[in-house]
Design a protein around this motif. Structure first.
Motif, short mmCIF file in Angstrom:
data_model
loop_
_atom_site.label_atom_id
_atom_site.label_comp_id
_atom_site.label_asym_id
_atom_site.label_seq_id
_atom_site.Cartn_x
_atom_site.Cartn_y
_atom_site.Cartn_z
N VAL A 1 0.84 -1.20 0.00
CA VAL A 1 0.00 0.00 0.00
C VAL A 1 0.88 1.25 0.00
O VAL A 1 0.60 2.21 -0.73
CB VAL A 1 -0.98 0.00 1.20
N SER A 2 1.95 1.26 0.78
CA SER A 2 2.83 2.43 0.81
C SER A 2 3.50 2.65 -0.54
O SER A 2 3.62 3.79 -1.00
CB SER A 2 3.86 2.32 1.93
N ASP A 3 3.93 1.57 -1.19
CA ASP A 3 4.51 1.70 -2.54
C ASP A 3 3.47 2.25 -3.53
O ASP A 3 3.79 3.11 -4.35
CB ASP A 3 5.04 0.36 -3.04
N TYR A 4 2.26 1.76 -3.42
CA TYR A 4 1.17 2.21 -4.29
C TYR A 4 0.89 3.70 -4.09
O TYR A 4 0.75 4.45 -5.05
CB TYR A 4 -0.08 1.37 -3.98
N LEU A 5 0.85 4.13 -2.83
CA LEU A 5 0.61 5.54 -2.52
C LEU A 5 1.77 6.40 -3.02
O LEU A 5 1.56 7.47 -3.59
CB LEU A 5 0.42 5.72 -1.02
N ARG A 6 2.99 5.93 -2.84
CA ARG A 6 4.17 6.68 -3.27
C ARG A 6 4.16 6.90 -4.79
O ARG A 6 4.62 7.93 -5.28
CB ARG A 6 5.43 5.93 -2.85
N GLN A 7 3.62 5.94 -5.54
CA GLN A 7 3.61 6.02 -7.00
C GLN A 7 2.36 6.69 -7.56
O GLN A 7 2.25 6.90 -8.77
CB GLN A 7 3.74 4.61 -7.59
N ALA A 8 1.43 7.06 -6.68
CA ALA A 8 0.18 7.69 -7.14
C ALA A 8 0.49 9.00 -7.86
O ALA A 8 1.35 9.77 -7.45
CB ALA A 8 -0.74 7.94 -5.96
N GLU A 9 -0.20 9.22 -8.94
CA GLU A 9 -0.05 10.44 -9.73
C GLU A 9 -1.38 11.14 -9.85
O GLU A 9 -2.39 10.49 -10.10
CB GLU A 9 0.49 10.11 -11.13
N PRO A 10 -1.40 12.41 -9.69
CA PRO A 10 -0.27 13.26 -9.34
C PRO A 10 0.03 13.16 -7.86
O PRO A 10 -0.87 12.91 -7.05
CB PRO A 10 -0.73 14.66 -9.71
N SER A 11 1.27 13.37 -7.49
CA SER A 11 1.65 13.34 -6.08
C SER A 11 1.25 14.66 -5.42
O SER A 11 1.00 15.66 -6.10
CB SER A 11 3.16 13.14 -5.95
N VAL A 12 1.23 14.66 -4.12
CA VAL A 12 0.92 15.89 -3.38
C VAL A 12 1.93 16.97 -3.74
O VAL A 12 1.58 18.14 -3.92
CB VAL A 12 0.90 15.62 -1.86
N ASP A 13 3.20 16.58 -3.86
CA ASP A 13 4.23 17.56 -4.21
C ASP A 13 3.97 18.21 -5.56
O ASP A 13 4.16 19.42 -5.72
CB ASP A 13 5.62 16.92 -4.20
N LYS A 14 3.52 17.44 -6.53
CA LYS A 14 3.23 18.01 -7.86
C LYS A 14 2.04 18.95 -7.80
O LYS A 14 2.04 20.01 -8.44
CB LYS A 14 2.99 16.90 -8.87
N VAL A 15 1.03 18.59 -7.04
CA VAL A 15 -0.15 19.45 -6.91
C VAL A 15 0.25 20.76 -6.22
O VAL A 15 -0.15 21.85 -6.65
CB VAL A 15 -1.29 18.73 -6.15
#
Length: 60
Positions: free
Chosen positions: A39-53
Motif C-alpha cells: 500500500v505504501s509503494d502504491y501511494l508513493r507512486q500515485a499520480e499526481p503526487s501531493v508535491d506536484k499538486v
C-alpha cells in the motif's frame, strides 16, 4: 478577499483527501507488514503526487 466557489470546492476536495488518508492510517494496523509495504509503494507512486499538486498551486 472572499473565495470563489471554485476555490471552496477545491478546498472540499482537499478535505475529502484528508478523510481518506485518515482512514488509511486507521486501518493500516490491520494489515500485514507485506500489505502495508504494498500500500505504501502504491501511494508513493500515485499520480499526481501531493508535491506536484503543491507545485502547481504555488506557481506565480
Amino acid at each position: 478577499m472572499p473565495l470563489s466557489g471554485e476555490a471552496i470546492r477545491m478546498m472540499n476536495y482537499v478535505d475529502d483527501v484528508s478523510v481518506t488518508l485518515r482512514r488509511v492510517m486507521a486501518l493500516s494496523s490491520s494489515l500485514t507488514p507485506e500489505e502495508r509495504k504494498r500500500v505504501s509503494d502504491y501511494l508513493r507512486q500515485a499520480e499526481p503526487s501531493v508535491d506536484k499538486v503543491l507545485a502547481v498551486l504555488e506557481q506565480k
